[in-house]
Motif scaffolding. Structure first.
Motif, PDB file in Angstrom:
ATOM      1  N   ASN A 175      -6.266   5.324 -11.575  1.00  0.00           N
ATOM      2  CA  ASN A 175      -7.235   4.216 -11.506  1.00  0.00           C
ATOM      3  C   ASN A 175      -8.537   4.562 -12.209  1.00  0.00           C
ATOM      4  OD1 ASN A 175      -5.576   2.418 -10.180  1.00  0.00           O
ATOM      5  ND2 ASN A 175      -6.265   3.002  -8.132  1.00  0.00           N
ATOM      6  N   ARG A 176      -8.912   5.832 -12.215  1.00  0.00           N
ATOM      7  CA  ARG A 176     -10.135   6.229 -12.935  1.00  0.00           C
ATOM      8  C   ARG A 176     -10.008   5.934 -14.422  1.00  0.00           C
ATOM      9  NH1 ARG A 176     -10.240  10.651  -9.475  1.00  0.00           N
ATOM     10  NH2 ARG A 176      -9.282  12.008 -11.026  1.00  0.00           N
ATOM     11  N   VAL A 197      -8.383   3.487 -15.732  1.00  0.00           N
ATOM     12  CA  VAL A 197      -8.524   2.027 -15.900  1.00  0.00           C
ATOM     13  C   VAL A 197      -9.993   1.636 -15.811  1.00  0.00           C
ATOM     14  CG1 VAL A 197      -7.919  -0.224 -14.954  1.00  0.00           C
ATOM     15  CG2 VAL A 197      -6.235   1.624 -14.946  1.00  0.00           C
ATOM     16  N   ASP A 198     -10.716   2.199 -14.825  1.00  0.00           N
ATOM     17  CA  ASP A 198     -12.146   1.900 -14.654  1.00  0.00           C
ATOM     18  C   ASP A 198     -12.949   2.349 -15.857  1.00  0.00           C
ATOM     19  OD1 ASP A 198     -11.518   0.909 -12.170  1.00  0.00           O
ATOM     20  OD2 ASP A 198     -12.045   2.735 -11.094  1.00  0.00           O
ATOM     21  N   VAL A 231      -3.022   8.267  -7.355  1.00  0.00           N
ATOM     22  CA  VAL A 231      -3.445   6.880  -7.589  1.00  0.00           C
ATOM     23  C   VAL A 231      -4.898   6.844  -8.061  1.00  0.00           C
ATOM     24  CG1 VAL A 231      -3.915   4.658  -6.471  1.00  0.00           C
ATOM     25  CG2 VAL A 231      -1.778   5.877  -5.994  1.00  0.00           C
TER      26      VAL A 231
END
Length: 207
Positions: free
Chosen positions: A199-200, A202-203, A195
């Motif tokens: 998520n990295r 997306v950031d 996860v």
């Protein structure tokens, strides 16, 4: 008075099909690795333990490298089947899909026990076996990329991120198989890693 059955010859043993024989040999090979380690696994030893002649074993695997490759392929097939079934039943969310990847990987290694780390270690012993290992790793990583891609940022899932995920999966599953940590701890940690990796992306894309 003696019956005819007492004097009748025993029924001949049914010959296994090639597929059934290979399944039998692989099961005996897994048992040998589990009980004696991968170094003890030779074609001659396998023939002896399986109760068949050496030519039968050589016909199926040709060399020890061929046997090790077949064991890894057998493990990979079971891991893929487990993952496919779980993906079909999962929700279309990052948490759910990442949980499937983590659980499928850890469960398959955990169920196989300490045999698979020994086989994987033996696979790195020659360029041919290393190539086979890399090939199957690539297939697994491509599947993970396809499963996770829709949750990633514009740049998508990177190969570096997938390799880091695989490294964590191998380390955690080996620790679970050896009893250092529990299977649930391994799954939870791998899930968190997957996860976080997604998520990295997306950031990064939003910054």
């Amino acid at each position: 008075m003696s019956s005819i059955d007492e004097h009748s010859p025993p029924s001949p043993r049914r010959r296994l099909s090639r597929q059934d024989r290979q399944r039998q040999l692989l099961e005996v090979a897994w048992r040998l690795v589990r009980e004696e380690g991968s170094d003890a696994l030779t074609l001659a030893r396998l023939a002896d333990q399986a109760g068949v002649t050496k030519p039968i074993v050589y016909d199926h695997f040709i060399t020890r490298s061929g046997l090790l490759a077949a064991l890894y392929q057998d493990f990979d097939a079971r891991q893929t089947a487990l993952m496919d079934v779980a993906l079909e039943a999962s929700d279309a969310t990052l948490q759910s899909r990442a949980a499937v990847i983590a659980s499928s990987y850890i469960e398959c290694v955990f169920l196989q026990g300490r045999e698979i780390p020994g086989v994987i270690a033996a696979l790195t012993g020659s360029p041919e076996l290393e190539r086979i290992k890399r090939e199957y790793e690539g297939i697994f990583l491509d599947k993970c990329r396809a499963v996770l891609e829709s949750f990633a940022g514009r740049k998508g899932i990177t190969q570096a991120g997938l390799r880091a995920m695989l490294g964590a999966a191998e380390a955690l599953s080996n620790a679970a198989a050896s009893g250092e940590i529990s299977a649930d701890e391994a799954k939870d940690e791998l899930l968190a890693s997957i996860v976080a990796m997604v998520n990295r992306t997306v950031d990064t894309s939003s910054s």
